[in-house]
Motif scaffolding. Structure first.
Motif, short mmCIF file in Angstrom:
data_model
loop_
_atom_site.label_atom_id
_atom_site.label_comp_id
_atom_site.label_asym_id
_atom_site.label_seq_id
_atom_site.Cartn_x
_atom_site.Cartn_y
_atom_site.Cartn_z
N ASN A 573 10.98 61.95 -50.66
CA ASN A 573 9.59 62.07 -50.29
C ASN A 573 9.43 63.70 -50.83
O ASN A 573 10.48 64.15 -51.14
N VAL A 575 6.76 67.36 -50.14
CA VAL A 575 5.60 68.23 -49.52
C VAL A 575 4.79 68.77 -50.79
O VAL A 575 5.59 69.86 -51.48
N GLU A 586 11.23 66.67 -50.10
CA GLU A 586 11.23 67.32 -48.06
C GLU A 586 12.75 67.53 -48.00
O GLU A 586 13.24 68.05 -47.32
N TYR A 595 4.73 73.67 -45.07
CA TYR A 595 5.89 74.17 -45.61
C TYR A 595 5.38 75.77 -46.54
O TYR A 595 3.81 75.47 -47.05
#
Length: 603
Positions: A573, A575, A586, A595
């Motif tokens: 993943n 972000v 991530e 974030y």
């Protein structure tokens, strides 16, 4: 004989004769304004209010000043022109006359200042920094040539054009730039208190650094490269090696390096290197570099202006050519001697109070922007003590209301005036009986206090037999006040000015780094297990969004580990930063819901 007009002399004589013989009032001549809205004292109060608003960085524009004037005439029942009621705003002629009668005011273009900078620069943070500076100065007896400041700045291949001479009346004037969006190259500068500057350190947005990147750069400069173009942990470690070479630091010859709280500066590997090579690291308080950092105060502003001028010259000398990042070192070599002069560098250290050491260099006016968030700490609030409220009335009455109410002078207007009058009435009724508890006490400066009820009057500046309010724009439009502080969420540690090379601080950072590494390893193991269970080739929703555009996936690089998106593992993943909109793994982030990358979270 004296050049006095005959008609004026005749009018003066006629007024003298019409006055009573016993009157002591002097005869006034000349023209008096027949439509003046505010008295001279009231305009002075309004002028002080506008200056105070500008000092706390919440200044009022021209339109809001005219609206405030109309609100004041309604609050105090002052006579005003009919057009004010029709438009619900003061007229343009009043504003021009008000500015002419108050020469201390002027319409200025405000400089954009972030809320973090405006509120973080307060007396508590600044005193903590000077306490640390005094500690290291007394401990090591640093001389001015051993006190250094380092800071990073960015130079792009698209400059901001200088002002040019063009035809009057034309609506749009253009100037050629290299492209629409430029590529950023980061530079790190180090200066000391006697006015010396080290050769710059470049960070190029490339995967590998090549020596020919600096073919036209300043003599002695060096650099590194990473795909993001920002200063990373490994890049700052190379800069420290470059810094040690020119500062000649060692355990027997220690130097002081003052810097901000960027995450690359306080990495444990960098702290160990500084500890072993006699470099004492002292950090500024967060978001205070615009006032405390010498490079920001005196050098980087002229440097950016000189860079823009040098880029304009380069574009004229190289028509129809696009500026590349390899041309930036040559432009920096031209601009550096203009901005980094001995006088500018010394002025920066002197303006910040670092050298010569002056912890009282900043006045109360410098701290006024933090007025909005100047609130008590929830940990230090003592609810058992009554809080006195200052009410602007002629008798200077001071009242204490309750035990759990915290009200400042600027928040008086937010209170219900009728409730204050009721409190005063009850205080008058109970003045003969002493209170039982100090928490329930209602104290006044006089034995009997008349009930306080604010009534609008025709002329607040004229004394009256009954109680009348003092003309105050703050009561009509109070200064902005932030809500009460909230305790930080668990696991979040607020940064502050710190001597990072001291053993307790360095070991604390080491423990935090080890914990973060353990969390990352645990997340990686968990993802590997889930990948085996789910099978290969499956991608998350965020990964599918990234792969929707081929160009975006090619340019996407993790901000932390600088690994490209093409090399990411299946099911991994990503972000996105909420401010710069750049991406990171991530697993490389702290795992917060919102974030904010380390570049946007620093100065």
């Amino acid at each position: 004989m004296y050049g006095v007009n005959l008609t004026s002399l005749f009018r003066y004589k006629k007024k003298r004769e019409s006055c009573n013989e016993g009157s002591s009032e002097s005869v006034k001549m000349g023209y008096s304004p027949h439509n003046k809205v505010f008295s001279e004292a009231q305009e002075k109060e309004l002028s002080k209010y506008l200056i105070r608003c500008a000092d706390i960085y919440f200044g009022l524009p021209k339109k809001e000043v005219k609206k405030l004037a109309y609100e004041l005439t309604k609050s105090y029942n002052l006579a005003r022109p009919r057009s004010w009621d029709e438009n619900e705003i003061a007229g343009e002629d009043w504003f021009l006359g008000f500015m002419a009668r108050n020469p201390e005011l002027s319409v200025r273009a405000a400089q954009a200042t972030s809320l973090s900078r405006a509120t973080s620069f307060n007396r508590t943070n600044v005193e903590a920094f000077f306490d640390n500076l005094q500690t290291v100065m007394d401990r090591h007896k640093f001389e001015p040539q051993d006190i250094y400041n380092v800071d990073e700045t960015g130079v792009t291949t698209v400059q901001k054009p200088d002002r040019i001479v063009a035809r009057r009346g034309i609506k749009q004037v253009g100037s050629v730039t290299s492209a629409e969006r430029g590529t950023l190259v980061t530079l790190a500068f180090a200066v000391n208190a006697i006015g010396n500057v080290f050769p710059p350190f470049f960070v190029f947005p490339r995967a590998r650094f090549q020596d020919h990147f600096l073919r036209d750069g300043p003599i002695g400069s060096t650099g590194t490269a990473n795909p993001s173009g920002w200063m990373q942990d490994s890049g700052f470690l190379q800069f420290l090696n470059h810094f040690k070479k020119y500062a000649n630091s060692s355990k027997s010859h220690r130097v002081l390096l003052i810097l901000d709280n960027h995450s690359s500066h306080i990495h444990i590997d960098c702290l160990d290197y500084c500890k072993n090579n006699g470099i004492v690291l002292l950090s500024f308080p967060p978001h205070c570099s615009h006032k405390l950092q010498p490079l920001d105060r005196s050098c980087l502003g002229p440097f950016k202006k000189a860079i823009n001028s040098s880029c304009d010259s380069w574009m004229r000398n190289n028509p129809a050519k696009t500026m590349r990042i390899y041309d930036i070192p040559g432009i920096v070599a031209t601009a550096m001697p203009i901005a980094f002069t001995c006088r500018n560098i010394q002025a920066g250290f002197q303006a910040t109070g670092i050298y010569p050491f002056n912890r009282n260099i900043f006045t109360d006016l410098d701290f006024t922007p933090s007025f909005v968030t100047d609130r008590p700490n929830p940990n230090d609030t003592h609810k058992s003590n009554p809080v006195s409220i200052e009410i602007p009335d002629p008798n200077q009455t001071s009242i204490s209301i309750g035990t759990q109410t915290s009200v400042t002078k600027s928040q008086v207007s937010c209170l219900n005036i009728e409730s204050i009058g009721a409190v005063n009435s009850s205080a008058m009724d109970q003045s003969s009986t002493p209170p039982k508890n100090s928490g329930d006490a209602v104290t006044t400066d006089q034995s009997v206090t008349p009930p306080m009820t604010l009534h609008p009057v025709v002329d607040p500046c004229q004394p009256s037999t009954s109680y009348s309010t003092v003309f105050s724009p703050e009561l009509t439009r109070p200064f902005p006040i932030a809500p009460p502080r909230k305790l930080p969420a668990g696991g979040w540690r607020k940064k502050k000015s710190t001597i990072y090379t001291d053993t307790p601080e360095k070991e604390e950072i080491r423990k935090e780094s080890e914990k973060e590494n353990q969390k990352k390893q645990a997340r990686n193991v968990k993802k590997n297990l889930s990948k085996k269970n789910k099978g290969k080739g499956k991608k998350s929703k965020q990964t599918k969004e990234l792969t929707s555009s081929e160009d975006e996936s090619d340019n996407c690089i993790c901000l932390v580990c600088t690994e490209s998106f093409e090399k990411s593992k299946p099911g991994e993943n990503w972000v996105q930063c909420s401010e710069c909109k750049m991406w990171a793994h991530e697993a490389c982030t702290p795992g917060y819901l919102n974030y904010l990358c380390h570049n946007c979270d620093s100065d």
